[in-house]
Motif scaffolding. Structure first.
Motif, PDB file in Angstrom:
ATOM      1  N   GLY A  20      75.787  31.820  73.878  1.00 34.20           N
ATOM      2  CA  GLY A  20      75.180  32.909  74.649  1.00 34.20           C
ATOM      3  C   GLY A  20      73.785  33.177  74.124  1.00 34.20           C
ATOM      4  O   GLY A  20      73.329  32.528  73.175  1.00 34.20           O
ATOM      5  N   ALA A  21      73.111  34.161  74.734  1.00 29.02           N
ATOM      6  CA  ALA A  21      71.747  34.482  74.300  1.00 29.02           C
ATOM      7  C   ALA A  21      71.781  35.036  72.883  1.00 29.02           C
ATOM      8  O   ALA A  21      72.603  35.900  72.557  1.00 29.02           O
ATOM      9  N   ALA A  22      70.874  34.542  72.042  1.00 27.77           N
ATOM     10  CA  ALA A  22      70.865  34.948  70.632  1.00 27.77           C
ATOM     11  C   ALA A  22      70.720  36.464  70.490  1.00 27.77           C
ATOM     12  O   ALA A  22      71.363  37.076  69.637  1.00 27.77           O
ATOM     13  N   LEU A  23      69.908  37.066  71.347  1.00 30.30           N
ATOM     14  CA  LEU A  23      69.661  38.508  71.240  1.00 30.30           C
ATOM     15  C   LEU A  23      70.956  39.295  71.402  1.00 30.30           C
ATOM     16  O   LEU A  23      71.126  40.345  70.796  1.00 30.30           O
ATOM     17  N   ASP A  81      60.575  20.734  76.412  1.00 32.11           N
ATOM     18  CA  ASP A  81      60.311  20.482  74.985  1.00 32.11           C
ATOM     19  C   ASP A  81      61.402  19.581  74.404  1.00 32.11           C
ATOM     20  O   ASP A  81      62.534  19.545  74.918  1.00 32.11           O
ATOM     21  N   HIS A  82      61.052  18.883  73.318  1.00 27.75           N
ATOM     22  CA  HIS A  82      62.037  18.086  72.586  1.00 27.75           C
ATOM     23  C   HIS A  82      62.841  18.972  71.642  1.00 27.75           C
ATOM     24  O   HIS A  82      62.378  20.034  71.241  1.00 27.75           O
ATOM     25  N   PHE A  83      64.023  18.495  71.268  1.00 23.08           N
ATOM     26  CA  PHE A  83      64.870  19.287  70.378  1.00 23.08           C
ATOM     27  C   PHE A  83      64.376  19.253  68.939  1.00 23.08           C
ATOM     28  O   PHE A  83      64.687  20.136  68.145  1.00 23.08           O
ATOM     29  N   TYR A  84      63.683  18.211  68.565  1.00 19.73           N
ATOM     30  CA  TYR A  84      63.084  18.140  67.225  1.00 19.73           C
ATOM     31  C   TYR A  84      61.912  17.191  67.280  1.00 19.73           C
ATOM     32  O   TYR A  84      61.688  16.526  68.301  1.00 19.73           O
ATOM     33  N   CYS A  85      61.179  17.125  66.191  1.00 20.63           N
ATOM     34  CA  CYS A  85      59.922  16.376  66.223  1.00 20.63           C
ATOM     35  C   CYS A  85      60.195  14.894  66.445  1.00 20.63           C
ATOM     36  O   CYS A  85      61.249  14.372  66.074  1.00 20.63           O
ATOM     37  N   GLY A 108      69.480  28.622  67.527  1.00 20.82           N
ATOM     38  CA  GLY A 108      69.369  27.359  68.273  1.00 20.82           C
ATOM     39  C   GLY A 108      70.140  26.232  67.621  1.00 20.82           C
ATOM     40  O   GLY A 108      69.602  25.481  66.816  1.00 20.82           O
ATOM     41  N   PHE A 109      71.424  26.069  68.010  1.00 22.51           N
ATOM     42  CA  PHE A 109      72.260  25.015  67.401  1.00 22.51           C
ATOM     43  C   PHE A 109      71.907  23.631  67.939  1.00 22.51           C
ATOM     44  O   PHE A 109      71.956  22.641  67.211  1.00 22.51           O
ATOM     45  N   GLY A 110      71.577  23.569  69.238  1.00 27.10           N
ATOM     46  CA  GLY A 110      71.133  22.314  69.854  1.00 27.10           C
ATOM     47  C   GLY A 110      72.102  21.174  69.626  1.00 27.10           C
ATOM     48  O   GLY A 110      73.281  21.249  69.982  1.00 27.10           O
ATOM     49  N   SER A 152      75.421  29.835  63.770  1.00 28.92           N
ATOM     50  CA  SER A 152      74.328  29.463  64.659  1.00 28.92           C
ATOM     51  C   SER A 152      74.524  30.105  66.032  1.00 28.92           C
ATOM     52  O   SER A 152      75.651  30.352  66.452  1.00 28.92           O
ATOM     53  N   PHE A 153      73.420  30.356  66.721  1.00 30.80           N
ATOM     54  CA  PHE A 153      73.444  30.981  68.040  1.00 30.80           C
ATOM     55  C   PHE A 153      72.878  30.003  69.056  1.00 30.80           C
ATOM     56  O   PHE A 153      71.812  29.428  68.835  1.00 30.80           O
ATOM     57  N   GLU A 154      73.602  29.802  70.142  1.00 30.70           N
ATOM     58  CA  GLU A 154      73.187  28.783  71.108  1.00 30.70           C
ATOM     59  C   GLU A 154      73.537  29.207  72.536  1.00 30.70           C
ATOM     60  O   GLU A 154      74.701  29.431  72.852  1.00 30.70           O
ATOM     61  N   ARG A 155      72.517  29.282  73.376  1.00 32.24           N
ATOM     62  CA  ARG A 155      72.728  29.716  74.750  1.00 32.24           C
ATOM     63  C   ARG A 155      73.287  28.617  75.645  1.00 32.24           C
ATOM     64  O   ARG A 155      74.036  28.892  76.591  1.00 32.24           O
ATOM     65  N   LEU A 175      64.873  29.368  61.859  1.00 27.21           N
ATOM     66  CA  LEU A 175      64.402  29.829  63.173  1.00 27.21           C
ATOM     67  C   LEU A 175      63.963  28.598  63.949  1.00 27.21           C
ATOM     68  O   LEU A 175      62.922  28.011  63.675  1.00 27.21           O
ATOM     69  N   ASP A 176      64.802  28.179  64.910  1.00 26.49           N
ATOM     70  CA  ASP A 176      64.600  26.869  65.530  1.00 26.49           C
ATOM     71  C   ASP A 176      64.736  26.912  67.048  1.00 26.49           C
ATOM     72  O   ASP A 176      65.395  26.061  67.649  1.00 26.49           O
ATOM     73  N   GLY A 177      64.096  27.908  67.664  1.00 27.29           N
ATOM     74  CA  GLY A 177      64.011  27.890  69.131  1.00 27.29           C
ATOM     75  C   GLY A 177      63.063  26.787  69.569  1.00 27.29           C
ATOM     76  O   GLY A 177      62.403  26.145  68.747  1.00 27.29           O
ATOM     77  N   PHE A 178      62.965  26.587  70.874  1.00 31.22           N
ATOM     78  CA  PHE A 178      61.958  25.658  71.383  1.00 31.22           C
ATOM     79  C   PHE A 178      60.572  26.250  71.131  1.00 31.22           C
ATOM     80  O   PHE A 178      60.444  27.389  70.665  1.00 31.22           O
TER      81      PHE A 178
HETATM   82  C1  LIG Z   1      64.660  23.235  69.253  1.00 34.81           C
HETATM   83  S1  LIG Z   1      66.275  23.351  69.913  1.00 34.81           S
HETATM   84  C2  LIG Z   1      67.300  23.522  68.461  1.00 34.81           C
HETATM   85  C3  LIG Z   1      67.546  22.238  67.716  1.00 34.81           C
HETATM   86  C4  LIG Z   1      68.742  22.323  66.801  1.00 34.81           C
HETATM   87  N1  LIG Z   1      68.594  23.244  65.714  1.00 34.81           N
HETATM   88  C5  LIG Z   1      69.211  20.979  66.328  1.00 34.81           C
HETATM   89  O1  LIG Z   1      69.510  20.843  65.115  1.00 34.81           O
HETATM   90  O2  LIG Z   1      69.348  20.092  67.179  1.00 34.81           O
HETATM   91  C6  LIG Z   1      66.326  25.012  70.531  1.00 34.81           C
HETATM   92  C7  LIG Z   1      67.684  25.478  70.992  1.00 34.81           C
HETATM   93  O3  LIG Z   1      67.610  26.858  71.332  1.00 34.81           O
HETATM   94  C8  LIG Z   1      68.478  27.098  72.438  1.00 34.81           C
HETATM   95  N2  LIG Z   1      68.042  28.356  73.071  1.00 34.81           N
HETATM   96  C9  LIG Z   1      66.941  28.578  73.844  1.00 34.81           C
HETATM   97  N3  LIG Z   1      66.860  29.867  74.193  1.00 34.81           N
HETATM   98  C10 LIG Z   1      67.912  30.494  73.629  1.00 34.81           C
HETATM   99  C11 LIG Z   1      68.371  31.853  73.576  1.00 34.81           C
HETATM  100  N4  LIG Z   1      67.712  32.845  74.214  1.00 34.81           N
HETATM  101  N5  LIG Z   1      69.481  32.139  72.857  1.00 34.81           N
HETATM  102  C12 LIG Z   1      70.144  31.157  72.194  1.00 34.81           C
HETATM  103  N6  LIG Z   1      69.776  29.861  72.201  1.00 34.81           N
HETATM  104  C13 LIG Z   1      68.670  29.529  72.899  1.00 34.81           C
HETATM  105  C14 LIG Z   1      68.286  25.872  73.287  1.00 34.81           C
HETATM  106  O4  LIG Z   1      69.370  25.688  74.183  1.00 34.81           O
HETATM  107  C15 LIG Z   1      68.187  24.759  72.232  1.00 34.81           C
HETATM  108  O5  LIG Z   1      69.437  24.195  71.960  1.00 34.81           O
END
Ligand SMILES: C[S@@+](CC[C@H](N)C(=O)[O-])C[C@H]1O[C@@H](n2cnc3c(N)ncnc32)[C@H](O)[C@@H]1O
Length: 222
Positions: free
Chosen positions: A130-133, A9-13, A47-49, A75-78, A148-151
């Motif tokens: 780490g994992a958001a959960l 998936d793309h990070f944004y549209c 999802g900081f991305g 922000s939470f980012e794995r 809320l911005d997961g993939f």
């Molecule tokens: C759509 S992108 C976010 C785009 C971001 N908000 C930006 O401004 O660029 C989704 C993000 O969620 C992260 N991600 C996916 N699964 C995750 C998880 N279980 N916990 C935390 N982050 C996760 C991905 O690594 C990715 O960076």
């Protein structure tokens, strides 16, 4: 245009991620209007991305100054990106050049653990790697507005699970809100099961719908 091989998936549209952020996450949470009060306003993001949402939020924050107001963006980012990757992704938008440069200048070489960065104009960024959960349980202060911005939900179900939505709800102030570009039925149901009042709203660009809503124990959307 950053793309995740892992999530397909793309990070944004592809139309314009910065404008999408303004429509979905800022306007979708009643921002910048809700910033017009003293004290700390707290945004939580899943999802900081690339930091695009953060940089666009910062740009709008600077344009709406209010005496005594601070912003904490958590922000939470794995899979945290390295600074050159963030820089490359965000150079596309001259509108957020100052924010991109300031973010990349402070971003650690090897992002891990909890990253706390303080910027001018009363802004603090926290990224929990780490994992958001797992990370969300460590929040000590409640959030006013969620991004809320997961993939895409089908490809990244962990980021939209009922368990995670419940923890987000618990960590939200009364009257706090969420917004997301996603409109999938299971996402809507998980948010409702968590306790949010959920509305379908017009999406950005070619996306017909998005979701937004409020934590209101009286059950009435604001
Ligand atoms: C759509 S992108 C976010 C785009 C971001 N908000 C930006 O401004 O660029 C989704 C993000 O969620 C992260 N991600 C996916 N699964 C995750 C998880 N279980 N916990 C935390 N982050 C996760 C991905 O690594 C990715 O960076």
């Amino acid at each position: 245009m950053p793309y995740s091989q892992e999530f397909g998936d793309h990070f944004y549209c592809r139309e314009d991620g910065r404008l999408e952020c303004g429509h979905v996450f800022l306007a979708g949470n009643g921002l910048p209007e809700r910033w017009h009060r003293p004290g700390t306003f707290r945004i939580g993001e899943l999802g900081f991305g690339t930091g695009l949402n953060f940089c666009e939020t910062w740009r709008q924050w600077k344009a709406a100054p209010f005496e005594g107001a601070n912003l904490h963006f958590v922000s939470f980012e794995r899979f945290p990106m390295r600074a050159p990757e963030i820089d490359r992704a965000l150079t596309r938008w001259p509108e957020i050049e100052a924010e991109r440069l300031a973010l990349c200048a402070q971003w650690p070489d090897y992002p891990e653990g909890r990253i706390d960065l303080d910027f001018a104009s009363g802004l603090r960024l926290t990224v929990v790697c780490g994992a958001a959960l797992e990370g969300i349980g460590g929040l000590t202060e409640k959030v006013d507005a969620w991004y809320l911005d997961g993939f895409a939900p089908k490809r990244n179900p962990d980021m939209w699970s009922e368990d995670l939505m419940r923890l987000a709800y618990e960590d939200t102030v009364e009257g706090g809100t969420f917004a997301t570009y996603a409109a999938a039925g299971f996402v809507r149901r998980n948010l409702q099961a968590a306790g949010f009042t959920v509305e379908r709203r017009p999406g950005f660009g070619s996306k017909r719908e998005m979701l937004g809503g409020v934590k209101s124990t009286s059950g009435v959307a604001e």
